[in-house]
Design a protein around this motif. Structure first.
Motif, PDB file in Angstrom:
ATOM      1  N   GLU A   1       0.690  -1.166  -0.205  1.00  0.00           N
ATOM      2  CA  GLU A   1      -0.022   0.025  -0.094  1.00  0.00           C
ATOM      3  C   GLU A   1       0.813   1.508  -0.020  1.00  0.00           C
ATOM      4  O   GLU A   1       1.611   1.538  -0.999  1.00  0.00           O
ATOM      5  N   ASP A   2       1.005   1.985   1.072  1.00  0.00           N
ATOM      6  CA  ASP A   2       1.456   3.299   1.075  1.00  0.00           C
ATOM      7  C   ASP A   2       2.904   3.323   0.884  1.00  0.00           C
ATOM      8  O   ASP A   2       3.378   4.370   0.393  1.00  0.00           O
TER       9      ASP A   2
ATOM     10  N   ARG B   1       0.185  -6.569   3.519  1.00  0.00           N
ATOM     11  CA  ARG B   1      -0.650  -5.342   3.474  1.00  0.00           C
ATOM     12  C   ARG B   1      -1.073  -5.272   2.296  1.00  0.00           C
ATOM     13  O   ARG B   1      -0.297  -4.572   1.373  1.00  0.00           O
TER      14      ARG B   1
ATOM     15  N   LYS C   1      -7.640   0.790   5.779  1.00  0.00           N
ATOM     16  CA  LYS C   1      -8.775   1.784   5.529  1.00  0.00           C
ATOM     17  C   LYS C   1      -9.913   1.298   5.318  1.00  0.00           C
ATOM     18  O   LYS C   1     -11.056   1.798   5.001  1.00  0.00           O
TER      19      LYS C   1
ATOM     20  N   GLU D   1      -7.786   3.017  11.176  1.00  0.00           N
ATOM     21  CA  GLU D   1      -7.041   4.273  10.561  1.00  0.00           C
ATOM     22  C   GLU D   1      -8.022   5.169  10.186  1.00  0.00           C
ATOM     23  O   GLU D   1      -7.535   6.313   9.534  1.00  0.00           O
TER      24      GLU D   1
ATOM     25  N   ASP E   1      -2.731   8.143   9.548  1.00  0.00           N
ATOM     26  CA  ASP E   1      -3.931   8.332   8.786  1.00  0.00           C
ATOM     27  C   ASP E   1      -5.009   8.958   9.551  1.00  0.00           C
ATOM     28  O   ASP E   1      -5.798   9.942   8.998  1.00  0.00           O
TER      29      ASP E   1
END
Ligand code: COA
Ligand code: MG
Length: 299
Positions: A39-40, A71, A99, A129, A160
């Motif tokens: 993800e991020d 993730r 999320k 988050e 987040d």
């Protein structure tokens, strides 16, 4: 008496799925769990390559004893569905959903895994988050009571959460305390683990150790970490201390005495000790034994 003790998740290390150097370092690191991040930590143009990298990792998965999870991107993003479809076929211990906002978000991911015939050992984890996840937390964590829902662990995602609520993250985390404690409470009610958020400042290990100590005191199961230097302090903070273990052994020893066999409450070192403390002591000793077995520690 034996108690079911969940596996230690004292230090849970994020590793960007695109970082070959970090992946190569994993055999030397003492973290209890690894979270490969799609993800991020991964740029949009690298999402597909990152997925391929993990497919390769899991095809030749080393160190069966350590827990490895992935993730994925949100199922509402352009990559989430492909990530989940791929992960359902990997030898991963779990999929971390970022999320999420409602129990439904988890159940949808669970349906995908069931339809792909993913093994029951493949668990779901969820990042807490978003404001909605926090508001819906009790219902989300309650899914932990249903083995068919696969839920095993929740992770606080404060970066987040701060972004979406405007709450300020101060070094002492004072404004976050109610939410952090609520997370622990809901996770325990649902019978799942609750991991504390990452700490971004990985050079200040004194502050980090203090934060881990507070998280352990709040009842968190462990800490998510971003850098190898944070593993040692997290493992230390979330392991029972030598004093706590000595006290646990004393409690077990006292209740084992013949004269205490039929007593519900006894006096030990000037303090009242009940059988619920015996259960607590036995759990701590079982957990310490599991940590020692997993890590080869002498603790
Ligand atoms: N996992 C495994 N190894 C890691 C690591 C990690 N998360 N972070 C750093 N390392 C390794 C480095 O590769 C380096 O290895 P080397 O000794 O072989 O050279 C060593 O640890 C020291 O790293 P350092 O130079 O201090 O840090 P860095 O500048 O390479 O990396 C970050 C700093 C923050 C970019 C990196 O730690 C990172 O990417 N962390 C994870 C971030 C993430 O996943 N975020 C999403 C979830 S919040
Ligand atoms: Mg996040």
């Amino acid at each position: 008496m034996s108690h079911s003790v969940s596996r230690p998740r004292r230090s849970v290390l994020f590793v960007p799925a695109t970082n070959d150097k970090a992946i190569a370092k994993l055999p030397q690191l003492a973290c209890d769990t690894v979270i490969f991040d799609l993800e991020d930590a991964v740029l949009p143009e690298q999402k597909a390559a990152a997925r391929d990298r993990l497919a390769k990792f899991f095809a030749e998965r080393p160190q069966r004893a350590r827990e490895y999870v992935v993730r994925i991107n949100s199922l509402k993003s352009p990559w989430g569905a492909d990530d989940l479809a791929a992960a359902s076929g990997w030898a991963t211990d779990g999929v971390v959903l970022p999320k999420i906002e409602t129990p439904r978000d988890l159940l949808e991911a669970n349906d995908v895994l069931d339809e792909a015939d993913a093994p029951d050992t493949l668990k779901l984890w969820a990042m807490i988050e978003t404001p909605r996840a926090l508001v819906n937390l009790a219902a989300i964590a309650e899914l932990g009571r249903d083995p068919a829902a696969r839920l095993s662990c929740l992770i606080a995602g404060l970066n987040d959460l701060a972004k979406d609520t405007g709450v300020m993250i101060t070094p002492d985390r004072r404004y976050l305390q109610p939410w952090l404690l609520q997370m622990v409470l809901c996770a325990r009610a649902g019978g799942v683990d609750m991991l504390d958020s990452v700490s971004n400042d990985f050079r200040d290990l004194d502050s980090f150790a203090a934060e881990c100590g507070e998280a352990a005191a709040m009842g968190f199961s462990g800490k998510t970490v971003i850098h190898p230097a944070q593993i040692g302090p997290a493992n230390a903070a979330f392991s029972p201390s030598a004093e706590a273990l000595a006290e646990a052994r004393a409690v077990v020893g006292a209740f084992a005495l013949p004269e205490n066999a039929s007593r519900g409450v006894i006096s030990l070192g000037g303090r009242m000790v009940e059988r619920l403390h015996l259960v607590q002591a036995e759990k701590m000793l079982a957990r310490a034994a599991m940590i020692a077995e997993m890590t080869g520690d002498e603790k």
